[in-house]
Write an enzyme that holds these catalytic residues in place. Sequence first.
Site, PDB file in Angstrom:
ATOM      1  N   THR A   1      -1.087  -7.544  -0.409  1.00 56.39           N
ATOM      2  CA  THR A   1       0.263  -6.982  -0.380  1.00 56.39           C
ATOM      3  C   THR A   1       1.252  -8.075   0.028  1.00 56.39           C
ATOM      4  OG1 THR A   1       0.074  -6.392   1.931  1.00 56.39           O
ATOM      5  CG2 THR A   1      -0.680  -4.744   0.341  1.00 56.39           C
TER       6      THR A   1
ATOM      7  N   LYS B   1      -1.032  -2.183  17.177  1.00 58.75           N
ATOM      8  CA  LYS B   1      -1.868  -1.257  16.402  1.00 58.75           C
ATOM      9  C   LYS B   1      -2.747  -0.420  17.344  1.00 58.75           C
ATOM     10  CE  LYS B   1      -0.627  -2.062  12.136  1.00 58.75           C
ATOM     11  NZ  LYS B   1       0.087  -1.032  11.374  1.00 58.75           N
TER      12      LYS B   1
ATOM     13  N   ILE C   1       0.837  -1.208   0.000  1.00 60.70           N
ATOM     14  CA  ILE C   1       0.000   0.000   0.000  1.00 60.70           C
ATOM     15  C   ILE C   1       0.871   1.257   0.000  1.00 60.70           C
ATOM     16  CG2 ILE C   1      -1.715   1.270   1.360  1.00 60.70           C
ATOM     17  CD1 ILE C   1      -2.695  -1.513   2.378  1.00 60.70           C
TER      18      ILE C   1
HETATM   19  N1  LIG Z   1      -2.352  -5.229   3.636  1.00 58.22           N
HETATM   20  C1  LIG Z   1      -3.413  -5.307   4.376  1.00 58.22           C
HETATM   21  O1  LIG Z   1      -4.248  -6.184   4.200  1.00 58.22           O
HETATM   22  C2  LIG Z   1      -3.641  -4.304   5.483  1.00 58.22           C
HETATM   23  C3  LIG Z   1      -4.850  -4.312   6.169  1.00 58.22           C
HETATM   24  C4  LIG Z   1      -5.068  -3.377   7.173  1.00 58.22           C
HETATM   25  C5  LIG Z   1      -4.068  -2.481   7.474  1.00 58.22           C
HETATM   26  N2  LIG Z   1      -2.893  -2.504   6.786  1.00 58.22           N
HETATM   27  C6  LIG Z   1      -1.848  -1.544   7.148  1.00 58.22           C
HETATM   28  O2  LIG Z   1      -1.392  -0.836   6.008  1.00 58.22           O
HETATM   29  C7  LIG Z   1       0.002  -0.556   6.152  1.00 58.22           C
HETATM   30  C8  LIG Z   1       0.757  -1.073   4.928  1.00 58.22           C
HETATM   31  O3  LIG Z   1       0.608  -2.461   4.886  1.00 58.22           O
HETATM   32  P1  LIG Z   1       1.171  -3.368   3.678  1.00 58.22           P
HETATM   33  O4  LIG Z   1       0.437  -4.643   3.743  1.00 58.22           O
HETATM   34  O5  LIG Z   1       1.160  -2.574   2.429  1.00 58.22           O
HETATM   35  O6  LIG Z   1       2.681  -3.607   4.148  1.00 58.22           O
HETATM   36  P2  LIG Z   1       3.802  -4.536   3.454  1.00 58.22           P
HETATM   37  O7  LIG Z   1       3.464  -4.843   2.063  1.00 58.22           O
HETATM   38  O8  LIG Z   1       4.058  -5.683   4.378  1.00 58.22           O
HETATM   39  O9  LIG Z   1       5.053  -3.567   3.480  1.00 58.22           O
HETATM   40  C9  LIG Z   1       5.669  -3.275   4.671  1.00 58.22           C
HETATM   41  C10 LIG Z   1       6.626  -2.142   4.466  1.00 58.22           C
HETATM   42  O10 LIG Z   1       7.254  -1.880   5.714  1.00 58.22           O
HETATM   43  C11 LIG Z   1       8.634  -1.821   5.514  1.00 58.22           C
HETATM   44  N3  LIG Z   1       9.373  -2.246   6.705  1.00 58.22           N
HETATM   45  C12 LIG Z   1       9.270  -3.431   7.347  1.00 58.22           C
HETATM   46  N4  LIG Z   1      10.150  -3.478   8.357  1.00 58.22           N
HETATM   47  C13 LIG Z   1      10.829  -2.289   8.334  1.00 58.22           C
HETATM   48  C14 LIG Z   1      11.885  -1.755   9.107  1.00 58.22           C
HETATM   49  N5  LIG Z   1      12.434  -2.424  10.101  1.00 58.22           N
HETATM   50  N6  LIG Z   1      12.345  -0.511   8.817  1.00 58.22           N
HETATM   51  C15 LIG Z   1      11.821   0.183   7.789  1.00 58.22           C
HETATM   52  N7  LIG Z   1      10.820  -0.278   7.014  1.00 58.22           N
HETATM   53  C16 LIG Z   1      10.340  -1.509   7.282  1.00 58.22           C
HETATM   54  C17 LIG Z   1       8.917  -2.769   4.358  1.00 58.22           C
HETATM   55  O11 LIG Z   1      10.159  -2.453   3.791  1.00 58.22           O
HETATM   56  P3  LIG Z   1      10.911  -3.515   2.833  1.00 58.22           P
HETATM   57  O12 LIG Z   1      10.228  -3.389   1.507  1.00 58.22           O
HETATM   58  O13 LIG Z   1      12.304  -3.029   2.845  1.00 58.22           O
HETATM   59  O14 LIG Z   1      10.746  -4.850   3.480  1.00 58.22           O
HETATM   60  C18 LIG Z   1       7.740  -2.471   3.456  1.00 58.22           C
HETATM   61  O15 LIG Z   1       7.982  -1.361   2.638  1.00 58.22           O
HETATM   62  C19 LIG Z   1       0.441  -1.207   7.445  1.00 58.22           C
HETATM   63  O16 LIG Z   1       0.432  -0.281   8.484  1.00 58.22           O
HETATM   64  C20 LIG Z   1      -0.608  -2.250   7.678  1.00 58.22           C
HETATM   65  O17 LIG Z   1      -0.760  -2.577   9.048  1.00 58.22           O
HETATM   66  C21 LIG Z   1      -2.653  -3.395   5.786  1.00 58.22           C
END
Ligand SMILES: NC(=O)c1ccc[n+]([C@@H]2O[C@H](COP(=O)([O-])OP(=O)(O)OC[C@H]3O[C@@H](n4cnc5c(N)ncnc54)[C@H](OP(=O)(O)O)[C@@H]3O)[C@@H](O)[C@H]2O)c1
Length: 451
Positions: A304, A265, A65
């Site tokens: 994602t 969260k 996202i």
């Molecule tokens: N996806 C869903 O279904 C969903 C649902 C509800 C809420 N959300 C929320 O939406 C947000 C984005 O979710 P997403 O699913 O898009 O996440 P994602 O695809 O898992 O991506 C996570 C991101 O966080 C970065 N990251 C992880 N560890 C890190 C660290 N130690 N230092 C710096 N960066 C770090 C990763 O970097 P790298 O690329 O370098 O690993 C990546 O860019 C989150 O807050 C999540 O809780 C998501």
Amino acid sequence: MPIPLITKGITEGLSSIPHIYTVLKFAPWLLLIVALKYYFGGARNGSERLMHSKVVMVTGGTSGIGASVVYELASRGAQVILLTQQSQSDIFLIDYIEDLRKSTGNQLIYAEQVDLSSLHSIRTFATKWIDNVPPRRLDMLVFCATTASPNSSKRKVTVDGIDEEWQVNYLANFHLLSILSPALRVQPPHRDVRIIMTTCSSYIAAPKLDFSQLDSHTIPPNKPTANSRTTTKQSRKPASTPRPKPKPNRTRNPQTPKSLFALSKLSLMIFANSFQKHLNAFKRPDGQPPSTRVILVDPGYSRTPGTRRWLTCGSLWGLLLYLLTWPLWWLVLKSPPQGAQSILYAAMEARFGRGEGGWMIKECREVDFARTEITDDGVGKQLWELSERQIEAMEKEGAVKRALAKKEKEEEEQMGRSSKAASGSKSASSGGVKEQTAGSRRSRRGNGNKS
Ligand SMILES: NC(=O)c1ccc[n+]([C@@H]2O[C@H](COP(=O)([O-])OP(=O)(O)OC[C@H]3O[C@@H](n4cnc5c(N)ncnc54)[C@H](OP(=O)(O)O)[C@@H]3O)[C@@H](O)[C@H]2O)c1
């Protein structure tokens, strides 16, 4: 093509249209799939805002996202600073930024190394940012970085010795914002500054925050807890004792609840509310009202890399099952650009540039918090104090470790130099004949003498 067919169907009867009964049999299912896909795709952002010259900091902007949000904001001309765990020289990061610059036609996309699993890395970046004179422009912070442990029996612990989910999802954001707070307060009053934090509906089912247990839940038992404040005990070993290099390891803290992700969260949301109140309480020297607003966003379940890792439990069998059931996930989960819509709404909707802040957005509209403790000042204060204590304790220990490692390195270098010097003087005393290097002045002279 369809008009002559329809005309034929009306004039000559349905059976005159080839394959009509097969089409009629499958059409309702197709319509149902289209309707479900549209429904699960969620709301679309209809707000726009001029983003040229706006400076936006994004965590987690390299994947899922966050990457979609970065693309949309950069396409609208924003200057984007990606806070990534990789260093700026990482080849994949360089490629990613180059692609992004090309596809958005925006050259103002940069990266800064901020590993959220290291308190030191966060402090190094944030202090560099606030030390800048004059203060740097900052219009928006988008927190999209997250980590979710797919297997609760193999939890990761950060270099600071804290559970990774707790640190990356909550404590790192607390630490970063606490240090950047002065940089937010010095922004001119007319500047519409927004802090967007992403949360997840799992917070609704999170257990109640138990402050007497939170340390033991988030810091494995071999580590000193923030309350005990015995930060340097472990580090006071003689400098010569070899210590393993600090790196994240996989350990199981028996006390960590399975729901730590949800708890992190919920804590983030409580902190978001407290931070908004902290910003609002600041009296600006120019007497103007505060210009920074905190907005919480639930993007909804999306396809994602993070979700995939979680759904597959991080295993190959899980991945196989995921691939076999992919049509289902394609139908019920949003794509990353669809997941980004509520964040873009929070970033661009004009009404969030006014008022007291502290809103929660879901499906591109404002919703209420499902948990009462989010707005509870007492809980907010307790959590703030606990977070400060945890950070202080772990930073002190980290500083001692780094100082000892530096000293050890210096001692090793010193020993290396003195052993070299000793072997040099030994060879000099045993005849003083230096080994002749081919092509050296000494060897040439030697050869000349021979000839
Ligand atoms: N996806 C869903 O279904 C969903 C649902 C509800 C809420 N959300 C929320 O939406 C947000 C984005 O979710 P997403 O699913 O898009 O996440 P994602 O695809 O898992 O991506 C996570 C991101 O966080 C970065 N990251 C992880 N560890 C890190 C660290 N130690 N230092 C710096 N960066 C770090 C990763 O970097 P790298 O690329 O370098 O690993 C990546 O860019 C989150 O807050 C999540 O809780 C998501």
